[in-house]
Design a protein around this motif. Sequence first.
Motif, PDB file in Angstrom:
ATOM      1  N   SER A  43      13.894  -3.397 -63.747  1.00  0.00           N
ATOM      2  CA  SER A  43      13.089  -3.043 -62.410  1.00  0.00           C
ATOM      3  C   SER A  43      13.405  -4.037 -61.497  1.00  0.00           C
ATOM      4  CB  SER A  43      11.653  -2.790 -62.685  1.00  0.00           C
ATOM      5  OG  SER A  43      11.467  -1.777 -63.739  1.00  0.00           O
ATOM      6  N   GLU A  44      13.114  -5.359 -61.902  1.00  0.00           N
ATOM      7  CA  GLU A  44      13.228  -6.680 -61.145  1.00  0.00           C
ATOM      8  C   GLU A  44      14.614  -6.700 -60.697  1.00  0.00           C
ATOM      9  OE1 GLU A  44      11.809  -9.788 -58.891  1.00  0.00           O
ATOM     10  OE2 GLU A  44      10.889  -8.231 -60.016  1.00  0.00           O
ATOM     11  N   HIS A  59       9.879  -1.232 -58.736  1.00  0.00           N
ATOM     12  CA  HIS A  59       9.010  -1.361 -59.803  1.00  0.00           C
ATOM     13  C   HIS A  59       8.114  -0.307 -60.019  1.00  0.00           C
ATOM     14  CE1 HIS A  59      10.115  -5.262 -58.075  1.00  0.00           C
ATOM     15  NE2 HIS A  59      10.113  -5.582 -59.158  1.00  0.00           N
TER      16      HIS A  59
END
Length: 96
Positions: free
Chosen positions: A48-49, A54
């Motif tokens: 996600s980062e 996110h």
Amino acid sequence: MILTNKQLNVYLEEHNDWNIVNEKLSKTFKFSNFIQAFGFMTEVAITSEAMDHHPEWSNVYNRVEINLITHSEGGITKLDTQLAKKIDTISSSIKS
């Protein structure tokens, strides 16, 4: 760009474990134990980062509930479905 209902329906037909809940792409994952669930969450966090996108999520013991929405667009976008696919791949690798 927010996905149309038709685009979402096609996605959901191909990925039937995902649903639309409260206008978000949603799925609950169940693992053998808390360690496995936490490992999954760690891998999803790294992915996600890297995507700068996110999830909204919660964890109770061996269950992880994930909800995806692109807040800046006000709905579900291709970015959400791309992340969902990556999350499914991570889940499969954790469970195997």
